[in-house]
Write a protein that holds these residues in place. Structure first.
Motif, PDB file in Angstrom:
ATOM      1  N   MET A   1      11.894 -51.554 -45.271  1.00  0.00           N
ATOM      2  CA  MET A   1      12.682 -50.326 -45.127  1.00  0.00           C
ATOM      3  C   MET A   1      14.137 -50.659 -44.807  1.00  0.00           C
ATOM      4  SD  MET A   1      12.618 -47.062 -45.266  1.00  0.00           S
ATOM      5  CE  MET A   1      13.590 -45.674 -44.771  1.00  0.00           C
TER       6      MET A   1
ATOM      7  N   GLU B   1      17.434 -49.611 -46.900  1.00  0.00           N
ATOM      8  CA  GLU B   1      18.544 -48.883 -46.264  1.00  0.00           C
ATOM      9  C   GLU B   1      19.861 -49.606 -46.501  1.00  0.00           C
ATOM     10  OE1 GLU B   1      20.066 -47.449 -41.827  1.00  0.00           O
ATOM     11  OE2 GLU B   1      18.038 -48.263 -42.105  1.00  0.00           O
TER      12      GLU B   1
ATOM     13  N   THR C   1      22.269 -38.827 -42.929  1.00  0.00           N
ATOM     14  CA  THR C   1      21.067 -39.587 -42.584  1.00  0.00           C
ATOM     15  C   THR C   1      19.869 -39.083 -43.376  1.00  0.00           C
ATOM     16  OG1 THR C   1      21.879 -39.988 -40.335  1.00  0.00           O
ATOM     17  CG2 THR C   1      19.520 -40.252 -40.705  1.00  0.00           C
ATOM     18  N   GLN C   2      19.755 -37.761 -43.500  1.00  0.00           N
ATOM     19  CA  GLN C   2      18.650 -37.174 -44.257  1.00  0.00           C
ATOM     20  C   GLN C   2      18.726 -37.568 -45.726  1.00  0.00           C
ATOM     21  OE1 GLN C   2      19.077 -32.994 -43.411  1.00  0.00           O
ATOM     22  NE2 GLN C   2      18.025 -33.122 -41.441  1.00  0.00           N
TER      23      GLN C   2
ATOM     24  N   THR D   1      20.197 -40.235 -46.899  1.00  0.00           N
ATOM     25  CA  THR D   1      19.906 -41.669 -46.969  1.00  0.00           C
ATOM     26  C   THR D   1      18.408 -41.911 -46.954  1.00  0.00           C
ATOM     27  OG1 THR D   1      21.974 -42.208 -45.827  1.00  0.00           O
ATOM     28  CG2 THR D   1      20.269 -43.900 -45.843  1.00  0.00           C
ATOM     29  N   ASP D   2      17.687 -41.171 -46.106  1.00  0.00           N
ATOM     30  CA  ASP D   2      16.230 -41.320 -46.037  1.00  0.00           C
ATOM     31  C   ASP D   2      15.578 -40.922 -47.362  1.00  0.00           C
ATOM     32  OD1 ASP D   2      16.415 -42.157 -43.442  1.00  0.00           O
ATOM     33  OD2 ASP D   2      16.008 -40.190 -42.565  1.00  0.00           O
TER      34      ASP D   2
ATOM     35  N   GLU E   1      13.502 -43.384 -49.975  1.00  0.00           N
ATOM     36  CA  GLU E   1      12.162 -43.087 -50.465  1.00  0.00           C
ATOM     37  C   GLU E   1      12.136 -43.096 -51.994  1.00  0.00           C
ATOM     38  OE1 GLU E   1       8.227 -42.597 -50.246  1.00  0.00           O
ATOM     39  OE2 GLU E   1       9.562 -42.854 -48.526  1.00  0.00           O
TER      40      GLU E   1
END
Length: 240
Positions: free
Chosen positions: A1, A5, A210-211, A213-214, A218
């Protein structure tokens, strides 16, 4: 992960934080009325070339009148914040091993305005020098704790391009730009504009980023898995 990132942050850096004029990471990004951003020095060169009049945007070619120079163009505070944040990714938990003043002593204090750490001797000198004695400093322990709780609280101050000397402490949601106290009195009356503290707006944008990026992480994971499945299926077909 962590690897995914890092790759996503690299893509954000390459695709969103590079000036299309100089092809380098933004240096004090300024946003034109057409909403395209460039380094202040790049806009300054365009202003010099055309004497401030009829300056075409390098991207959309929309013409702007910048007779007051590049300094009059609104700073893109969010791009500048991202540049600062991504520029420090290589530092582990933002701990500085050597003093940013003498480059030798062990760091005990962090200067928010200078964005580097200081040893005890340089901290004392920092407080005596006229140009830096008003800088906001805190212990490294306090800096790290504050950064974890609210990163906007430990970012260097940004000043208003329209009212030099005034810090940008507010954000006008109606105009979608950061402003200072004087801006409210002149162009952003609170009875007609929706304004809030800049740190609150920055925190929201940081959360949104951040959201995103997440989600991208995924998606990249799914794409990698799909690629591996295709390769396996290809190998299977070739071996038949």
């Amino acid at each position: 992960m962590a690897t995914a990132e890092s790759k996503i942050l690299e893509k954000i850096d390459e695709n969103f934080l590079v000036c299309t004029v100089c092809s380098e990471r933004y240096r004090n990004a300024k946003i034109l009325p057409c909403l395209h951003s460039f380094c202040e020095q790049c806009i300054h060169k365009l202003v010099q070339k055309s004497c401030g009049k009829n300056i075409p945007c390098p991207v959309c070619r929309r013409v702007h009148d910048l007779t007051k120079g590049a300094s009059s163009v609104q700073s893109n505070v969010f791009l500048n914040e991202l540049v600062v944040l991504l520029g420090k990714r290589h530092e582990q938990t933002n701990k500085v091993e050597k003093c940013g003043g003498c480059l030798q002593g062990s760091v005990t204090t962090y200067c928010i305005d200078c964005t580097f750490g200081l040893c005890d001797i340089c901290t004392s000198a920092h407080k005596r020098i006229p140009s830096t004695k008003s800088h906001h400093t805190m212990t490294m322990q306090a800096y790290e704790a504050t950064k974890s709780a609210d990163i906007a609280m430990v970012q260097p101050p940004v000043y208003c391009s329209h009212h030099p000397g005034n810090q940008l402490k507010l954000y006008c949601d109606s105009c979608d730009i950061p402003i200072c106290i004087e801006c409210i009195a002149i162009n952003h009356n609170i009875t007609k504009h929706n304004c809030r503290y800049l740190k609150d707006a920055a925190s929201q944008y940081a959360t949104d980023l951040t959201q995103v990026t997440d989600i991208l992480a995924e998606k990249e994971k799914e794409a990698t898995e799909s690629k591996e499945n295709v390769q396996q299926m290809t190998e299977l077909l070739e071996n038949r």
